[in-house]
Scaffold this motif. Structure first.
Motif, PDB file in Angstrom:
ATOM      1  N   ALA A 167       0.592  -1.568  -0.217  1.00 15.15           N
ATOM      2  CA  ALA A 167       0.579  -0.114   0.262  1.00 15.15           C
ATOM      3  C   ALA A 167       1.263   1.137  -0.096  1.00 15.15           C
ATOM      4  N   PHE A 168       2.041   1.068   0.111  1.00 15.49           N
ATOM      5  CA  PHE A 168       2.741   2.351   0.223  1.00 15.49           C
ATOM      6  C   PHE A 168       3.996   2.558  -0.752  1.00 15.49           C
ATOM      7  N   VAL A 169       3.719   1.892  -2.362  1.00 13.88           N
ATOM      8  CA  VAL A 169       4.040   1.469  -3.071  1.00 13.88           C
ATOM      9  C   VAL A 169       4.922   3.054  -3.533  1.00 13.88           C
ATOM     10  N   ASP A 170       4.160   3.962  -3.244  1.00 14.51           N
ATOM     11  CA  ASP A 170       4.319   5.556  -3.692  1.00 14.51           C
ATOM     12  C   ASP A 170       4.576   6.164  -2.855  1.00 14.51           C
ATOM     13  N   ASP A 171       5.207   5.767  -1.454  1.00 16.23           N
ATOM     14  CA  ASP A 171       6.214   6.570  -0.335  1.00 16.23           C
ATOM     15  C   ASP A 171       7.084   6.166  -1.940  1.00 16.23           C
ATOM     16  N   ALA A 172       7.346   4.745  -0.930  1.00 15.73           N
ATOM     17  CA  ALA A 172       8.427   4.185  -1.357  1.00 15.73           C
ATOM     18  C   ALA A 172       9.255   5.097  -2.526  1.00 15.73           C
ATOM     19  N   TYR A 173       7.906   5.238  -3.749  1.00 20.58           N
ATOM     20  CA  TYR A 173       8.377   5.647  -4.776  1.00 20.58           C
ATOM     21  C   TYR A 173       9.478   7.288  -4.541  1.00 20.58           C
ATOM     22  N   VAL A 223       3.893  16.330   4.819  1.00 18.63           N
ATOM     23  CA  VAL A 223       4.160  14.429   5.171  1.00 18.63           C
ATOM     24  C   VAL A 223       4.382  13.940   6.453  1.00 18.63           C
ATOM     25  N   SER A 224       4.351  12.765   6.538  1.00 15.43           N
ATOM     26  CA  SER A 224       4.148  12.210   8.092  1.00 15.43           C
ATOM     27  C   SER A 224       4.676  11.352   7.944  1.00 15.43           C
ATOM     28  N   ASP A 225       5.133  10.857   7.253  1.00 15.57           N
ATOM     29  CA  ASP A 225       6.770   9.962   7.376  1.00 15.57           C
ATOM     30  C   ASP A 225       7.041   8.708   6.284  1.00 15.57           C
ATOM     31  N   THR A 226       7.082   9.508   5.068  1.00 13.28           N
ATOM     32  CA  THR A 226       8.178   9.409   4.164  1.00 13.28           C
ATOM     33  C   THR A 226       8.674  10.846   3.016  1.00 13.28           C
ATOM     34  N   GLY A 227       9.560  10.960   2.790  1.00 14.94           N
ATOM     35  CA  GLY A 227       9.646  11.972   2.073  1.00 14.94           C
ATOM     36  C   GLY A 227      11.103  11.788   1.479  1.00 14.94           C
ATOM     37  N   ASN A 228      11.861  12.335   0.531  1.00 18.72           N
ATOM     38  CA  ASN A 228      12.952  12.343  -0.650  1.00 18.72           C
ATOM     39  C   ASN A 228      14.276  12.404   0.657  1.00 18.72           C
ATOM     40  N   ARG A 229      15.192  11.747   0.491  1.00 20.31           N
ATOM     41  CA  ARG A 229      16.143  11.803   1.374  1.00 20.31           C
ATOM     42  C   ARG A 229      17.379  12.959   0.508  1.00 20.31           C
ATOM     43  N   GLU A 230      16.654  13.250  -0.032  1.00 22.21           N
ATOM     44  CA  GLU A 230      17.689  13.890  -0.608  1.00 22.21           C
ATOM     45  C   GLU A 230      18.717  14.840   0.429  1.00 22.21           C
ATOM     46  N   GLY A 231      19.715  15.856   0.325  1.00 26.56           N
ATOM     47  CA  GLY A 231      20.169  16.415   1.131  1.00 26.56           C
ATOM     48  C   GLY A 231      20.735  16.386   2.666  1.00 26.56           C
ATOM     49  N   PHE A 232      20.758  14.820   2.855  1.00 23.89           N
ATOM     50  CA  PHE A 232      20.497  14.367   4.239  1.00 23.89           C
ATOM     51  C   PHE A 232      21.601  12.952   3.784  1.00 23.89           C
TER      52      PHE A 232
END
Ligand SMILES: [Zn+2]
Length: 482
Positions: free
Chosen positions: A26-32, A309-318
């Motif tokens: 169900a979280f495939v879009d978050d993973a993307y 964002v509740s619990d996922t996000g692009n990690r760019e910059g980290f």
């Protein structure tokens, strides 16, 4: 899939991880959203192979027909080996084989698993339930970052005196597992260390017990919106919930305040109620999960990218460097000050908890690289240290509810929550403990371990990881500038 998993986690895709992926579809879009670049790269590599296969053959080698089934035999053999070895044994094989073999094995398991009918409530009640019973499950809150458990911990309000309630602190205790879905499922279905898969598959949920005790059931979910379900919840379970709250129009920043507000409203009603809340808590990203006034710990992560964002996000910059993690830990502390500290300030100041019992914990802890190691993931790791399973556990009793001692050590764990809820609902505690294990009023010692192989199957056993002092990564007091 196989290459993508390796690119993202740097780890081999085990059968356990394969099932976790399927269960999290169900979280495939978050993973993307989070790993899009790496997934595209994996897709490009696979397309290259597809292109190679598609090229017209020159100088075709004439193979006898009887060799045609060889690829199927290979996949079937690997699946057979996996079956006999509990899902292990595919390491080192070319990328095309393990995933196909896992899929075959999963298909076989699925076909052979009996369609089980969920049991009804089988316990007798011996007393009246407590008027309002509240279970607050926080998200990604490490027990040892709170002031109640560490002298340098973040202020939470739980260490102060509040009129009319008794706060009992069980210290830093083990969660069920280090991934949200497993902990939440086992908390709702009363999974024990020995028997959690059967309970989750066919046991009555905590909602069923509450309803059978004549209570209204309330679920407050601050993490998802638009009626989306998570943590393994399905329509069958939702059918047992009388009032289901999500806060679609509330910014992520203030959703936990809404949780406090809603709990205060629910416990003020005359009818008895059982309330479960899944808070926003302190899941990645923590850049923007606290208001500017709560920016006490600095330097913190750059602000403004992740407000929705509740619990996922692009990690760019980290980049996972020691300095990034130092800032992460500061942002994490600010988040706790807001989403745990201000939450309890609001709840305990506004809610009339006199006839309520409230249990507070988190689904799992966090690995915030306090040891200076690098990496990106904070939990759900296949081989975690103790920190990922180290959570807070607090019991709050209103004036009309039997309190427990204020400081209790050595007998707390997630596993004791379900039988405690049953006791509060008035079910025969002796019988409940025979089935669900000791509750929080029992002084017997509890193992300090959590399950790092929650999807144990095919004869494999759960794997237990300790959260004792030696395995916990202790936060560095030097993180913040003074
Ligand atoms: Zn979680």
């Amino acid at each position: 899939m196989f290459t993508g998993f390796g690119q993202v986690t740097g780890q081999f895709l085990t059968y356990d991880a394969f099932i976790n992926l399927l269960n999290s579809r169900a979280f495939v879009d978050d993973a993307y959203a989070q790993y899009g670049g790496k997934l595209w790269w994996s897709a490009a590599l696979s397309l290259l192979l597809l292109l190679g296969i598609g090229l017209p053959a020159r100088g075709r080698l004439a193979l006898p027909n009887w060799l045609a089934p060889v690829p199927y035999v290979v996949v079937a053999s690997i699946a057979a080996i996996l079956f006999l070895r509990g899902g292990e044994g595919a390491r080192g094989l070319p990328a095309s084989y393990p995933t196909l073999a896992y899929a075959s094995l999963y298909g076989i398991e699925f076909a052979l698993s009996p369609n089980r009918i969920r049991e009804g409530v089988y316990l007798q009640r011996t007393s009246e339930p407590v008027d309002h019973i509240v279970l607050v499950i926080d998200e990604s809150v490490s027990g040892h970052y709170l002031d109640i458990n560490s002298p340098s911990g973040v202020e939470t309000g739980l260490s102060r005196q509040w009129p009319g309630i008794t706060i009992s602190n069980f210290g830093v205790v083990p969660s069920i597992t280090n991934c949200s879905i497993g902990s939440n499922l086992a908390l709702r279905f009363g999974g024990t260390r020995e028997n959690y898969r059967n309970r989750i598959a066919a046991g009555p949920s905590i909602w069923a017990f509450a309803k059978s005790a004549g209570m209204k059931t309330v679920y407050i979910d601050a993490q998802r919106t638009g009626g989306a379900l998570h943590n393994g919840m399905n329509d069958e379970e939702v059918a047992l919930i009388d009032r289901f709250f999500q806060f679609d129009d509330e910014p992520v920043l203030t959703r936990d305040s809404r949780v406090a507000e809603q709990i205060a409203i629910e416990v003020s009603k005359p009818e008895p109620s059982f309330i479960v809340a899944n808070k926003v808590g302190a899941h990645f990203p923590v850049h923007d999960k606290f208001p500017d006034e709560y920016m006490t710990y600095r330097p913190t992560l750059p602000r403004g990218q992740f407000t929705d964002v509740s619990d996922t996000g692009n990690r760019e910059g980290f980049d996972g460097s020691a300095e990034s993690w130092r800032q992460y830990r500061n942002a994490y502390r600010n988040t706790i000050a807001w989403n745990v500290g201000a939450f309890f300030d609001r709840l305990l100041a506004t809610a009339d908890l006199s006839s309520s019992a409230l249990i507070y914990t988190s689904d799992h802890g966090q690995n915030l690289r306090e040891d200076g190691s690098s990496g990106l993931s904070t939990h759900c790791n296949a081989d975690p240290g103790g920190s990922e399973g180290a959570v807070p556990l607090v019991y709050i009793a209103g004036a009309d509810v039997l309190p427990l001692a204020k400081e209790i050590r050595g007998n707390g764990s997630h596993y004791r929550i379900f039988p405690t809820l049953l006791r509060l609902m008035g079910y025969d505690p002796k019988r409940a403990q025979q089935i669900y294990g000791p509750d929080l009023s029992d002084t017997s010692e509890e193992p300090e371990t959590f399950n790092t192989r929650f999807n144990a199957r095919l004869g494999q056993l759960p794997q237990w990881q300790s959260i004792d002092a030696e395995t916990l990564l202790i936060p560095d007091d030097q993180d913040a500038e003074n």
